[in-house]
Enzyme design. Structure first.
Site: not given
Ligand code: NOJ
Length: 725
Positions: A271
């Protein structure tokens, strides 16, 4: 399962042999926007064009706003292919969560449709829109099980049930990926957030989760297993800590459970800055250690921070990380690029003319409207809905003429394209007086008075209340799930008129509706219904369509009940209706049951279930039982009911839930019509993970429950014996 063809394995190996370590680490790095940067990470500070030329970027996220996306992707891909030493195409990634420009209902609403076919269809539409402007991978579906509505990301989830979440995560994956990623149309999916992110303590985003092993496997794992079985291209580990170990560094769960046990062979994408965050979690002293831990745990691509790029060379030289670990990650990344067809045609996804023709096209809007209609849940109705077209309608509330109906993660959409409720009703010839009465959480001077005066002239009041899109999704946890006081003041003032009022509620999570349930004549939960939200709601309010949605998540009656979910484990002292014993598992100041349970939802007619039958009372391993009921439409209109099958394992080596959804069917009946509805019960449906990690069934007595919601009062019951021989 997708098998990497031998010629791709060979092509990947020969390319790998040519790559420098720097180029390998580049493939493992995902850049955001203009440069590799990070919140709290070191970043390289270099412009993205330079990093691409140097082979220091393999993938990107958020390179440009949607209308500039295709141009920018073409430009960056050209640099990668023509100006980097090996010409390896970039993987362009983006969050396409519930639509790209044409927006569909939020995933929680989608699950309430109990209609995976339509969810597969809208995911394919989203892939067609996003894919044709160059996006190759979406960070969806989000398959985190949620029991705590304080968590803002409940909106992105498929609710509280593992079976339902598995069906919808799989349908979404199939919709995005299509049959074969190498053909045009599909984009790679990335299931997230593996695992247990939805169990964040206190519902506070990014917080720690405590989940025991059998709970983790029996409740939280199934959607991930279902998507691995459906050949999902990638997985994203969650931000949170489980049992002391952040998922980004959790070798046991990433490499052990997901890769070795479930056989996941795709790409693991961290993430956003999650690798760097291992330092804040307190399991890595610096970025070098963070990189070592993440790559050793099984992470292939680091999203937006630059720990891999900056540190893994030294770690390999010191012998702390083996180069073979990096090679395996790069093999998986290059294999995905082959699977997507971009190694042959790096511009394959760029079909700008198709993009322009597709976005907000009539078929896309139709898919959006149809799913929105099926996602709304009628929570209460004393008969005032549907309204009569000839009635004079007062549409009051901050969401009556609001385009804020698209929910979280709808940043690609053009707001002016969203159909409001007021516009849709007017277009359908209804005389509507519209007045906000208040803003979402602050009064408008004289607003309530104006609204009351207007409503006094009407036959029926439609009260459009709720929470704005920004109040759910990531980083949007709330500690109070009541509607803002000003909205309640508005409702109170209108109630005093004594006119029929239907609450039209837009929101991204279950809210506390006890007061509204007592004071409104009807409540229609519309969630964040998307681009065609207003049209869908108007069709339902006017009775041109009937509500058919069922709740994918329980609505608590009181904050103090959270978490409240239907598939709980029994206690040693279960509460029983009418039992005066104090020493039962209960609250002394309120009921255990939620206000609206999982699986609940009304429609404009009524249904009755009767006569549960089982074709036999003993199930053997290779046989099946047919469990049936008779469903009757007892109302005056045609309608659709979702008949639900639940099973309980009465005695096993681990405590099993009081009921678990195992099947559902949608049945349409005319007034007075009856139908036999039956379900097949097989041994497979009885399996669960034991404490030793074995997934199996155990002999014994099972209870079968069939009905129209998960509430005991809505279920008919029977029992059978399962014998292994
Ligand atoms: C953080 C989020 O937790 C995740 O769900 C997302 O895909 C990513 N950022 C990218 O934007």
């Amino acid at each position: 399962m997708y098998q990497i063809p031998a010629e791709i394995v060979a092509a990947v190996d020969s390319l790998l042999a040519e790559m420098t370590l720097e180029e390998k680490l580049g493939q493992m790095s995902m850049s955001v926007g203009a440069e590799i940067t990070a919140i709290g990470g070191s970043g390289t500070g270099a412009p993205i064009e330079q990093s691409i030329r140097e082979g220091r970027v393999g993938a990107t996220i958020q390179v440009a706003p949607p209308l500039e996306m295709a141009r920018r992707i073409r430009e960056l891909q050209r640099i990668a292919v023509e100006e980097s030493r090996l010409g390896i195409p970039l993987l362009f990634c983006q969050d396409v969560i519930h639509g790209f420009e044409t927006v569909f209902p939020i995933p929680l609403a989608q699950a309430c449709s109990f209609d995976p076919r339509r969810v597969r269809e809208v995911s394919a539409v989203a892939a067609a829109e996003a894919g044709s402007c160059g996006i190759m991978l979406t960070f969806a579906p989000m398959a985190d099980l949620v029991r705590d509505p304080r968590w803002g990301r409940a909106a992105e989830s498929f609710g509280e049930d593992p079976y339902l979440a598995s069906i919808f995560a799989r349908a979404t994956t199939e919709g995005f990926q299509g049959e074969d990623l190498r053909r045009n149309g599909g984009i790679a999916a990335c299931i997230k957030h593996y695992i247990g992110y939805g169990a964040a303590e206190g519902g506070r985003d990014y917080n720690t989760a405590e989940i025991g092993e059998t709970t983790l496997r029996n409740y939280y794992l199934p959607p991930f297993a279902a998507c691995v079985a459906a050949d999902i291209a990638s997985v994203m580990p969650s931000f949170n800590v489980i049992d002391g170990i952040p998922m980004t560094a959790n070798k046991r769960l990433l490499s052990g459970l997901l890769r070795e046990e479930l056989g996941f062979e795709g790409v693991m994408i961290s993430d956003y800055t999650a690798v760097t965050e291992l330092i804040a979690h307190g399991v890595a002293a610096d970025e070098a250690e963070a990189a070592e831990k993440a790559v050793s745990a099984g992470v292939d691509i680091e999203m937006t921070s630059a720990c891999f790029l900056g540190n893994l060379r030294a770690s390999i030289e010191k012998g702390v990380v083996k180069e073979s670990v990096v090679d395996d990650a790069v093999r998986r990344i290059l294999s995905l690029k082959h699977r997507l067809g971009i190694m042959k045609d790096p511009y394959k996804f760029l079909r700008e003319d198709a993009f322009a023709a597709k976005v907000y096209s009539a078929p896309h809007l139709k898919s959006s409207r149809e799913l929105a209609i099926r996602s709304c849940v009628l929570l209460k109705n004393d008969g005032i809905l549907p309204i009569d077209e000839g009635q004079r309608v007062a549409l009051i509330g901050p969401f009556g003429d609001s385009a804020d109906l698209c929910g979280c993660w709808s940043f690609s959409t053009r707001r002016e394209e969203t159909c409001t409720i007021a516009r849709a009703l007017t277009q359908r010839g209804v005389t509507v007086d519209v007045c906000a009465g208040c803003d979402i959480d602050v009064p408008i001077p004289g607003g309530i008075e104006k609204a009351v005066n207007l409503a006094a002239q009407s036959d029926v009041i439609l009260l459009a209340l709720g929470e704005p899109s920004v109040d759910s999704g990531e980083a949007s946890s709330r500690m109070d799930l009541e509607l803002p006081a000003v909205q309640r003041d508005l409702a109170n003032a209108l109630i005093a008129l004594g006119k029929p009022i239907a609450l039209i509620l837009t929101n991204g999570r279950p809210l506390l509706l006890d007061w509204f349930d007592r004071h409104m004549n009807a409540i229609l939960e519309i969630w964040a219904p998307g681009s065609e939200g207003g049209a869908a709601v108007a069709e339902l309010l006017l009775g041109k369509e009937s509500p058919t949605g069922k709740l994918a998540m329980s609505f608590p009656r009181h904050m103090g009940q959270i978490p409240v979910y239907y598939n709980a484990l029994p206690t040693g002292r279960p509460w029983r209706e009418g039992d005066s014993n104090r020493f039962l598992s209960q609250y002394i100041d309120g009921p255990n049951a939620p206000l609206y349970p999982f699986g609940f939802g009304l429609t404009y007619t009524s249904f009755a279930c009767g006569g549960l039958t089982l074709s036999r009372d003993v199930l053997h391993a290779n046989t099946e039982i047919t469990a049936g009921i008779t469903l009757s439409n007892t109302g005056a209109r045609a309608g659709e009911e979702t008949v639900q099958l639940y099973i309980r394992d009465e005695s096993a080596s681990v405590s099993r839930p009081v009921k678990e959804l195992k099947g559902f069917q949608k049945i349409t009946l005319s007034p007075g019509e009856r139908a036999e509805v039956s379900f097949r019960i097989t041994e497979e449906m009885l399996r669960f993970y034991r404490t030793d990690g074995v997934y199996t069934s155990e002999p014994g007595i099972f209870e079968v429950m069939i009905g129209t919601s998960s509430a005991d009062a809505d279920l008919l019951r029977g029992r059978f014996l399962f014998k292994e021989d």
